[in-house]
Design a protein around this motif. Sequence first.
Motif, PDB file in Angstrom:
ATOM      1  N   ARG A   8       0.849  -1.213   0.000  1.00 43.78           N
ATOM      2  CA  ARG A   8       0.000   0.000   0.000  1.00 43.78           C
ATOM      3  C   ARG A   8       0.875   1.249   0.000  1.00 43.78           C
ATOM      4  O   ARG A   8       1.969   1.257   0.555  1.00 43.78           O
ATOM      5  CB  ARG A   8      -0.857   0.033   1.274  1.00 43.78           C
ATOM      6  N   ILE A   9       0.320   2.275  -0.561  1.00 46.48           N
ATOM      7  CA  ILE A   9       0.975   3.590  -0.496  1.00 46.48           C
ATOM      8  C   ILE A   9       0.854   4.098   0.944  1.00 46.48           C
ATOM      9  O   ILE A   9      -0.228   4.048   1.525  1.00 46.48           O
ATOM     10  CB  ILE A   9       0.255   4.569  -1.440  1.00 46.48           C
ATOM     11  N   THR A  10       1.954   4.575   1.493  1.00 43.76           N
ATOM     12  CA  THR A  10       1.879   5.118   2.859  1.00 43.76           C
ATOM     13  C   THR A  10       2.283   6.597   2.938  1.00 43.76           C
ATOM     14  O   THR A  10       2.116   7.218   3.970  1.00 43.76           O
ATOM     15  CB  THR A  10       2.783   4.313   3.823  1.00 43.76           C
ATOM     16  N   LYS A  11       2.835   7.126   1.829  1.00 49.03           N
ATOM     17  CA  LYS A  11       3.256   8.537   1.863  1.00 49.03           C
ATOM     18  C   LYS A  11       2.818   9.249   0.592  1.00 49.03           C
ATOM     19  O   LYS A  11       3.287   8.911  -0.505  1.00 49.03           O
ATOM     20  CB  LYS A  11       4.785   8.629   1.948  1.00 49.03           C
ATOM     21  N   VAL A  12       1.935  10.227   0.774  1.00 51.34           N
ATOM     22  CA  VAL A  12       1.486  11.034  -0.362  1.00 51.34           C
ATOM     23  C   VAL A  12       2.016  12.451  -0.160  1.00 51.34           C
ATOM     24  O   VAL A  12       1.900  13.010   0.937  1.00 51.34           O
ATOM     25  CB  VAL A  12      -0.063  11.072  -0.440  1.00 51.34           C
ATOM     26  N   VAL A  13       2.602  13.005  -1.209  1.00 53.11           N
ATOM     27  CA  VAL A  13       3.123  14.374  -1.115  1.00 53.11           C
ATOM     28  C   VAL A  13       2.436  15.235  -2.176  1.00 53.11           C
ATOM     29  O   VAL A  13       2.432  14.884  -3.360  1.00 53.11           O
ATOM     30  CB  VAL A  13       4.651  14.410  -1.319  1.00 53.11           C
ATOM     31  N   ILE A  14       1.856  16.341  -1.728  1.00 54.98           N
ATOM     32  CA  ILE A  14       1.191  17.284  -2.638  1.00 54.98           C
ATOM     33  C   ILE A  14       2.074  18.521  -2.736  1.00 54.98           C
ATOM     34  O   ILE A  14       2.474  19.076  -1.711  1.00 54.98           O
ATOM     35  CB  ILE A  14      -0.203  17.685  -2.076  1.00 54.98           C
ATOM     36  N   VAL A  15       2.357  18.962  -3.951  1.00 58.33           N
ATOM     37  CA  VAL A  15       3.124  20.210  -4.107  1.00 58.33           C
ATOM     38  C   VAL A  15       2.174  21.304  -4.544  1.00 58.33           C
ATOM     39  O   VAL A  15       1.587  21.228  -5.624  1.00 58.33           O
ATOM     40  CB  VAL A  15       4.241  20.074  -5.160  1.00 58.33           C
ATOM     41  N   GLY A  16       1.992  22.323  -3.704  1.00 58.75           N
ATOM     42  CA  GLY A  16       1.148  23.462  -4.057  1.00 58.75           C
ATOM     43  C   GLY A  16      -0.021  23.617  -3.112  1.00 58.75           C
ATOM     44  O   GLY A  16      -0.682  22.638  -2.759  1.00 58.75           O
ATOM     45  N   GLY A  17      -0.245  24.875  -2.709  1.00 59.91           N
ATOM     46  CA  GLY A  17      -1.329  25.160  -1.770  1.00 59.91           C
ATOM     47  C   GLY A  17      -2.322  26.165  -2.332  1.00 59.91           C
ATOM     48  O   GLY A  17      -2.844  27.020  -1.629  1.00 59.91           O
ATOM     49  N   GLY A  18      -2.602  26.043  -3.651  1.00 58.26           N
ATOM     50  CA  GLY A  18      -3.684  26.835  -4.246  1.00 58.26           C
ATOM     51  C   GLY A  18      -4.987  26.054  -4.110  1.00 58.26           C
ATOM     52  O   GLY A  18      -5.088  25.100  -3.318  1.00 58.26           O
ATOM     53  N   THR A  19      -5.971  26.437  -4.903  1.00 56.87           N
ATOM     54  CA  THR A  19      -7.266  25.731  -4.836  1.00 56.87           C
ATOM     55  C   THR A  19      -7.066  24.239  -5.106  1.00 56.87           C
ATOM     56  O   THR A  19      -7.646  23.389  -4.419  1.00 56.87           O
ATOM     57  CB  THR A  19      -8.243  26.326  -5.875  1.00 56.87           C
ATOM     58  N   ALA A  20      -6.220  23.912  -6.086  1.00 55.80           N
ATOM     59  CA  ALA A  20      -6.016  22.494  -6.432  1.00 55.80           C
ATOM     60  C   ALA A  20      -5.371  21.737  -5.276  1.00 55.80           C
ATOM     61  O   ALA A  20      -5.804  20.635  -4.915  1.00 55.80           O
ATOM     62  CB  ALA A  20      -5.157  22.384  -7.693  1.00 55.80           C
ATOM     63  N   GLY A  21      -4.334  22.335  -4.689  1.00 57.67           N
ATOM     64  CA  GLY A  21      -3.614  21.656  -3.617  1.00 57.67           C
ATOM     65  C   GLY A  21      -4.505  21.379  -2.413  1.00 57.67           C
ATOM     66  O   GLY A  21      -4.567  20.242  -1.917  1.00 57.67           O
ATOM     67  N   TRP A  22      -5.252  22.410  -1.984  1.00 59.97           N
ATOM     68  CA  TRP A  22      -6.052  22.197  -0.766  1.00 59.97           C
ATOM     69  C   TRP A  22      -7.305  21.379  -1.037  1.00 59.97           C
ATOM     70  O   TRP A  22      -7.773  20.645  -0.156  1.00 59.97           O
ATOM     71  CB  TRP A  22      -6.334  23.526  -0.064  1.00 59.97           C
ATOM     72  N   MET A  23      -7.849  21.464  -2.269  1.00 56.38           N
ATOM     73  CA  MET A  23      -8.987  20.567  -2.578  1.00 56.38           C
ATOM     74  C   MET A  23      -8.506  19.118  -2.537  1.00 56.38           C
ATOM     75  O   MET A  23      -9.189  18.227  -2.025  1.00 56.38           O
ATOM     76  CB  MET A  23      -9.582  20.881  -3.962  1.00 56.38           C
ATOM     77  N   THR A  24      -7.315  18.890  -3.085  1.00 60.26           N
ATOM     78  CA  THR A  24      -6.770  17.523  -3.088  1.00 60.26           C
ATOM     79  C   THR A  24      -6.468  17.073  -1.661  1.00 60.26           C
ATOM     80  O   THR A  24      -6.810  15.946  -1.256  1.00 60.26           O
ATOM     81  CB  THR A  24      -5.480  17.460  -3.943  1.00 60.26           C
ATOM     82  N   ALA A  25      -5.842  17.955  -0.882  1.00 60.28           N
ATOM     83  CA  ALA A  25      -5.472  17.589   0.492  1.00 60.28           C
ATOM     84  C   ALA A  25      -6.715  17.279   1.327  1.00 60.28           C
ATOM     85  O   ALA A  25      -6.737  16.299   2.086  1.00 60.28           O
ATOM     86  CB  ALA A  25      -4.672  18.730   1.125  1.00 60.28           C
ATOM     87  N   ALA A  26      -7.764  18.109   1.173  1.00 59.70           N
ATOM     88  CA  ALA A  26      -8.973  17.876   1.982  1.00 59.70           C
ATOM     89  C   ALA A  26      -9.599  16.528   1.622  1.00 59.70           C
ATOM     90  O   ALA A  26     -10.052  15.782   2.496  1.00 59.70           O
ATOM     91  CB  ALA A  26      -9.969  19.014   1.766  1.00 59.70           C
ATOM     92  N   ALA A  27      -9.595  16.205   0.322  1.00 60.00           N
ATOM     93  CA  ALA A  27     -10.204  14.932  -0.081  1.00 60.00           C
ATOM     94  C   ALA A  27      -9.357  13.743   0.372  1.00 60.00           C
ATOM     95  O   ALA A  27      -9.892  12.721   0.814  1.00 60.00           O
ATOM     96  CB  ALA A  27     -10.375  14.905  -1.603  1.00 60.00           C
ATOM     97  N   LEU A  28      -8.029  13.872   0.270  1.00 62.36           N
ATOM     98  CA  LEU A  28      -7.165  12.735   0.636  1.00 62.36           C
ATOM     99  C   LEU A  28      -6.925  12.647   2.152  1.00 62.36           C
ATOM    100  O   LEU A  28      -6.352  11.671   2.626  1.00 62.36           O
ATOM    101  CB  LEU A  28      -5.820  12.823  -0.096  1.00 62.36           C
ATOM    102  N   SER A  29      -7.386  13.671   2.884  1.00 61.01           N
ATOM    103  CA  SER A  29      -7.122  13.674   4.331  1.00 61.01           C
ATOM    104  C   SER A  29      -7.764  12.472   5.031  1.00 61.01           C
ATOM    105  O   SER A  29      -7.295  12.025   6.069  1.00 61.01           O
ATOM    106  CB  SER A  29      -7.609  14.976   4.970  1.00 61.01           C
TER     107      SER A  29
END
Length: 507
Positions: A8-29
């Motif tokens: 399984r994947i255990t580490k996800v890294v998102i680069v960027g904190g615009g609308t795309a970054g935080w929408m992705t982070a909130a969903a993957l949280s």
Amino acid sequence: MTGTPAARITKVVIVGGGTAGWMTAAALSRLVATGVAVTLVESEDIGTVGVGEATIPSLRDYNRMLGIDEDALVRATGATFKLGIEFRDWRRLGDSYLHPFGTHGRDIEGVSFHQLWLRQANLGGDPGPIGDYCLSAVAARKGRFTRPASNPQSVLSTLSYAFHFDAALYAKFLRGMAEEAGVVRVEGRVAAVDRDAETGFITGLRLDGDRCIDGELFIDCSGFRSLLLGDALGVPFTSWQHWLPCDRAWAVPSERQGTLTPYTRATAETAGWRWRIPLQHRVGNGHVYASDHVDDDAALRALLAGLDGKPLAEPRQLRFVAGRRERLWEKNCVAIGLSGGFLEPLESTSIHLIQSGITRLMALFPDRGFGGVEIDEYNRVMLREYAQVRDFIILHYHATERSDSTFWNHCRTMTIPDMLQAKLDLWSGKARTFREQGELFTPDGWIAVLLGQGVRPVSTDPLVAALPPEESARFMDHVRDMIGKTAEAMPTHEQFIAQHCAATIAP
Ligand SMILES: Cc1cc2nc3c(=O)[nH]c(=O)nc-3n(C[C@H](O)[C@H](O)[C@H](O)COP(=O)(O)OP(=O)(O)OC[C@H]3O[C@@H](n4cnc5c(N)ncnc54)[C@H](O)[C@@H]3O)c2cc1C
């Protein structure tokens, strides 16, 4: 035969904190509780694109998926409700039509409502604009709003809506949710990307200074820079500028004046168009233009001349090229948001494409084996969606009678993509339009824009003949009457907001 599943994947890294970054982070949280570490890296020095305030109804699905209280969101982001887009001067100067969310009339005996409307118009009757038969359009024109009814028997169930909001406040709202669920935010500038010498997979990010962040799945939300997918992995960009020649924009907020319109306004200019997006505490404005056809100063003057209140900040210029990367998922990197592509904001589809990328990534979430099947499927459906949205936007430019500038002459006479030409051919014959494989825009959306731009089919579906014209005229009168009365009984947009979700934000 069963193989051993990869780890399984255990580490996800998102680069960027615009609308795309935080929408992705909130969903993957939500993965954090399952033992996955989700890290978001952003650089305040670089900042975000800082525009992107109009949305489409699908965003409500994303908000619902995260369990967001809609009134709380509207309050926190100074949002207003959006029932559609008014297009001024697109077909010809002085013309105006609405692309409303929601449906037109009601189909009878398998015949689509717009066929009845067209027959009446072709017989020399005066059915009025097709928008008179759509509750969202009528409510928008009257400045009224309420939420749709869930009872499908009620005409109120045909209403559909989206939001205008402050995009930075939306990202902040989602950041709060994501961090509370355990997403870790790292402030810093990504200076270099490490890759496995053999596979080419990304293994880690080097930040300014000595810090290093390693990961297994990397989400590129770095905006137009496309730091991972474009720069590090070298996935080429396909330009669609020959079809969508606008490549710059000026943006400026202005003071709110008058009543709050529950729709976006898109006014065509000599070489592009201006947007007007009403928020509770200010108005967002912009002029999107083609730099080959108008210079920056003239474009700025046109924007400032069209404001309905005083500017609240210095105008900002943005540059872009319409198009997308050849693949949006490459190796262990998925690009979401502007890093993957951008089609210009005419139909407010960018945030939708972010959401679409997120939901598809969740549906195809990989393990450390990164199976090719998932990656291929993701690229296939996302690239198809980009092309479908592209065609819908091109329609607005191409189907015009305007001949007052080099820009409009180019758009009107250009060769269009085959897929769009096939749609136009189908429509031009017997007024047929269908929703293709999960396509974002519904037939009602296509019908509103096709008729609004003056694309009139030569005839109607033969099935219409089964319905006597007098009977269908009576039915249409009834629909129009019911919609008019229903809209009249709705609260004004301002009353609704004051009662449910007034913001307390200074301009
Ligand atoms: C003129 C214009 C109008 C628009 N209007 C609309 C609209 O009405 N509706 C709509 O849906 N969309 C609209 N959009 C699109 C919308 O703005 C974007 O889709 C949305 O803001 C998402 O942007 P993003 O998060 O991908 O990129 P950005 O907002 O640019 O964010 C990029 C992030 O990456 C970070 N970053 C970049 N490089 C590094 C680095 N080296 N190290 C660390 N961090 C880094 C930045 O700091 C930032 O946090 C519009 C776009 C434009 C250009």
